[in-house]
Write a protein that holds these residues in place. Structure first.
Motif, PDB file in Angstrom:
ATOM      1  N   ASN A   1     -13.842   2.641  12.993  1.00 48.07           N
ATOM      2  CA  ASN A   1     -12.661   3.011  13.757  1.00 48.07           C
ATOM      3  C   ASN A   1     -12.800   2.344  15.122  1.00 48.07           C
ATOM      4  O   ASN A   1     -13.789   2.574  15.822  1.00 48.07           O
ATOM      5  CB  ASN A   1     -12.594   4.530  13.896  1.00 48.07           C
TER       6      ASN A   1
ATOM      7  N   THR B   1     -12.748   7.363   8.029  1.00 51.74           N
ATOM      8  CA  THR B   1     -12.650   8.357   6.959  1.00 51.74           C
ATOM      9  C   THR B   1     -11.462   8.027   6.068  1.00 51.74           C
ATOM     10  O   THR B   1     -10.599   7.219   6.423  1.00 51.74           O
ATOM     11  CB  THR B   1     -12.461   9.757   7.541  1.00 51.74           C
ATOM     12  N   ALA B   2     -11.426   8.668   4.912  1.00 53.64           N
ATOM     13  CA  ALA B   2     -10.303   8.482   3.997  1.00 53.64           C
ATOM     14  C   ALA B   2      -8.993   8.883   4.665  1.00 53.64           C
ATOM     15  O   ALA B   2      -7.969   8.231   4.472  1.00 53.64           O
ATOM     16  CB  ALA B   2     -10.528   9.282   2.723  1.00 53.64           C
ATOM     17  N   ARG B   3      -9.024   9.908   5.460  1.00 53.00           N
ATOM     18  CA  ARG B   3      -7.807  10.372   6.136  1.00 53.00           C
ATOM     19  C   ARG B   3      -7.262   9.315   7.105  1.00 53.00           C
ATOM     20  O   ARG B   3      -6.067   9.109   7.213  1.00 53.00           O
ATOM     21  CB  ARG B   3      -8.086  11.678   6.861  1.00 53.00           C
ATOM     22  N   GLU B   4      -8.161   8.649   7.810  1.00 55.10           N
ATOM     23  CA  GLU B   4      -7.741   7.597   8.744  1.00 55.10           C
ATOM     24  C   GLU B   4      -7.159   6.391   7.999  1.00 55.10           C
ATOM     25  O   GLU B   4      -6.191   5.795   8.445  1.00 55.10           O
ATOM     26  CB  GLU B   4      -8.920   7.151   9.609  1.00 55.10           C
TER      27      GLU B   4
ATOM     28  N   ASP C   1      -5.737   6.488   5.086  1.00 54.25           N
ATOM     29  CA  ASP C   1      -4.586   6.915   4.295  1.00 54.25           C
ATOM     30  C   ASP C   1      -3.259   6.471   4.916  1.00 54.25           C
ATOM     31  O   ASP C   1      -2.288   6.260   4.209  1.00 54.25           O
ATOM     32  CB  ASP C   1      -4.612   8.434   4.137  1.00 54.25           C
ATOM     33  N   GLY C   2      -3.224   6.299   6.210  1.00 58.13           N
ATOM     34  CA  GLY C   2      -1.995   5.851   6.859  1.00 58.13           C
ATOM     35  C   GLY C   2      -1.696   4.385   6.643  1.00 58.13           C
ATOM     36  O   GLY C   2      -0.577   3.927   6.856  1.00 58.13           O
TER      37      GLY C   2
ATOM     38  N   ASP D   1      -3.747   5.769  -1.836  1.00 57.79           N
ATOM     39  CA  ASP D   1      -4.943   6.544  -2.174  1.00 57.79           C
ATOM     40  C   ASP D   1      -5.955   5.755  -3.011  1.00 57.79           C
ATOM     41  O   ASP D   1      -7.157   5.833  -2.783  1.00 57.79           O
ATOM     42  CB  ASP D   1      -4.577   7.828  -2.918  1.00 57.79           C
TER      43      ASP D   1
ATOM     44  N   GLN E   1      -9.899   4.918  -1.866  1.00 63.32           N
ATOM     45  CA  GLN E   1     -11.082   5.287  -2.639  1.00 63.32           C
ATOM     46  C   GLN E   1     -11.916   4.056  -2.988  1.00 63.32           C
ATOM     47  O   GLN E   1     -13.135   4.087  -2.931  1.00 63.32           O
ATOM     48  CB  GLN E   1     -10.683   6.041  -3.908  1.00 63.32           C
TER      49      GLN E   1
END
Length: 40
Positions: A10, A18-21, A23-24, A28, A32
């Motif tokens: 980041n 992270t996956a959440r970051e 994801d934007g 999905d 992964q």
């Protein structure tokens, strides 16, 4: 590959993303795949 690539960092925190970051930006399935460091 003999050596695993470095994790995506980041730019604001300089910590692994992270996956959440991610994801934007990615769907999905790609998130992964990008974070999977065990599958050859």
């Amino acid at each position: 590959m003999k050596n695993k690539p470095a994790p995506l960092l980041n730019p604001g925190t300089l910590k692994p993303m992270t996956a959440r970051e991610l994801d934007g930006v990615f769907c999905d399935e790609l998130v992964q795949q990008e974070l999977d460091d065990t599958t050859a």
